[in-house]
Design a protein around this motif. Structure first.
Motif, PDB file in Angstrom:
ATOM      1  N   PHE A  28      -1.789   7.852  -3.421  1.00 24.31           N
ATOM      2  CA  PHE A  28      -1.452   8.724  -4.542  1.00 24.31           C
ATOM      3  C   PHE A  28       0.055   8.928  -4.652  1.00 24.31           C
ATOM      4  O   PHE A  28       0.623   8.830  -5.749  1.00 24.31           O
ATOM      5  N   THR A  29       0.711   9.224  -3.545  1.00 17.89           N
ATOM      6  CA  THR A  29       2.149   9.477  -3.604  1.00 17.89           C
ATOM      7  C   THR A  29       2.931   8.223  -4.005  1.00 17.89           C
ATOM      8  O   THR A  29       3.935   8.323  -4.711  1.00 17.89           O
ATOM      9  N   ALA A  30       2.450   7.054  -3.573  1.00 22.81           N
ATOM     10  CA  ALA A  30       3.108   5.810  -3.980  1.00 22.81           C
ATOM     11  C   ALA A  30       3.000   5.615  -5.489  1.00 22.81           C
ATOM     12  O   ALA A  30       3.987   5.278  -6.164  1.00 22.81           O
ATOM     13  N   GLY A  31       1.821   5.839  -6.040  1.00 22.18           N
ATOM     14  CA  GLY A  31       1.623   5.697  -7.480  1.00 22.18           C
ATOM     15  C   GLY A  31       2.338   6.777  -8.265  1.00 22.18           C
ATOM     16  O   GLY A  31       2.922   6.509  -9.327  1.00 22.18           O
ATOM     17  N   LYS A  34       5.944   6.160  -8.762  1.00 25.47           N
ATOM     18  CA  LYS A  34       6.173   5.145  -9.791  1.00 25.47           C
ATOM     19  C   LYS A  34       6.012   5.746 -11.186  1.00 25.47           C
ATOM     20  O   LYS A  34       6.767   5.430 -12.103  1.00 25.47           O
ATOM     21  N   LEU A  35       5.032   6.619 -11.349  1.00 27.81           N
ATOM     22  CA  LEU A  35       4.769   7.230 -12.651  1.00 27.81           C
ATOM     23  C   LEU A  35       5.880   8.182 -13.066  1.00 27.81           C
ATOM     24  O   LEU A  35       6.290   8.196 -14.231  1.00 27.81           O
ATOM     25  N   THR A  36       6.367   8.970 -12.126  1.00 27.94           N
ATOM     26  CA  THR A  36       7.357   9.999 -12.463  1.00 27.94           C
ATOM     27  C   THR A  36       8.792   9.546 -12.228  1.00 27.94           C
ATOM     28  O   THR A  36       9.720  10.303 -12.492  1.00 27.94           O
ATOM     29  N   PHE A  40       8.812   2.488 -13.726  1.00 22.09           N
ATOM     30  CA  PHE A  40       8.462   1.431 -12.780  1.00 22.09           C
ATOM     31  C   PHE A  40       8.298   0.105 -13.512  1.00 22.09           C
ATOM     32  O   PHE A  40       7.625   0.026 -14.535  1.00 22.09           O
ATOM     33  N   ASN A  41       8.948  -0.915 -12.983  1.00 25.92           N
ATOM     34  CA  ASN A  41       8.814  -2.257 -13.519  1.00 25.92           C
ATOM     35  C   ASN A  41       8.690  -3.206 -12.338  1.00 25.92           C
ATOM     36  O   ASN A  41       9.605  -3.301 -11.514  1.00 25.92           O
ATOM     37  N   VAL A  83      -0.688  -1.634 -11.138  1.00 30.55           N
ATOM     38  CA  VAL A  83      -0.304  -1.183  -9.796  1.00 30.55           C
ATOM     39  C   VAL A  83      -0.126   0.329  -9.780  1.00 30.55           C
ATOM     40  O   VAL A  83      -0.669   1.026  -8.920  1.00 30.55           O
ATOM     41  N   MET A  84       0.629   0.848 -10.728  1.00 29.85           N
ATOM     42  CA  MET A  84       0.913   2.278 -10.772  1.00 29.85           C
ATOM     43  C   MET A  84      -0.378   3.097 -10.882  1.00 29.85           C
ATOM     44  O   MET A  84      -0.625   3.988 -10.073  1.00 29.85           O
TER      45      MET A  84
END
Length: 168
Positions: A28-31, A34-36, A40-41, A83-84
């Motif tokens: 969750f923290t990895a995603g 990326k979201l916030t 993320f690219n 991925v995100m």
């Protein structure tokens, strides 16, 4: 014998719950980062992985680099999205203990994709924990929402005839 212990022991179920929540939090923290974050690219990561396929001792196999170059890189926006949101959804599912086996399998799929791309980091640790959760089956989700959701999914849906019999 070990499988039976892993799948049926209640104390192991409690330990598995902590492992499942830890793994879910990690995903969750990895995603979420990326979201916030600053947008993320995955294209830079993909180019780096493709670059690791050359040299005397390549970290990335040629067949995987070919997939990344011909499929993933041209569709990097789609892969970034997958991925995100994959990391976020796997994390939420593991934390809540809902569809745990499927979420673990999807997490392992992402872990292996990252490993194939030459990224080690925490992926081996996550593969070991995910494999233990996968082998443990229901015991890994006994203390989660699967306790209530899975029995509901096993009940067959009533047929049209069964529905009509109630009204006769």
């Amino acid at each position: 014998m070990f499988n039976t212990f892993l799948r049926n022991n209640q104390v192991v179920g409690i330990i598995l719950t902590f492992l499942r929540i830890y793994l879910g939090y990690t995903w969750f923290t990895a995603g979420w980062s990326k979201l916030t974050g600053d947008g993320f690219n995955a294209s830079g990561y993909l180019k780096g992985a493709i670059g690791k396929a050359t040299g005397e001792h390549p970290a990335v196999q040629g067949w995987w680099a070919s997939f990344l170059e011909n499929v993933a890189l041209p569709n990097s926006e789609l892969f970034s999205f997958l991925v995100m949101w994959g990391e976020i959804l796997v994390g939420i599912a593991l934390i809540l203990g809902i569809f745990t086996t499927f979420a673990t399998l999807m997490g392992l799929t992402m872990n292996f994709a990252f490993l194939f791309s030459g990224t080690v980091s925490t992926n081996p640790q996550m593969v070991i924990i995910g494999t233990i959760l996968l082998v443990a089956g229901y015991n890994a989700a006994k203390f989660g929402l699967d306790r209530w959701v899975l029995p509901l999914m096993k009940k067959p849906f009533p047929t049209r005839e069964q529905k009509n019999e109630k009204y006769v």
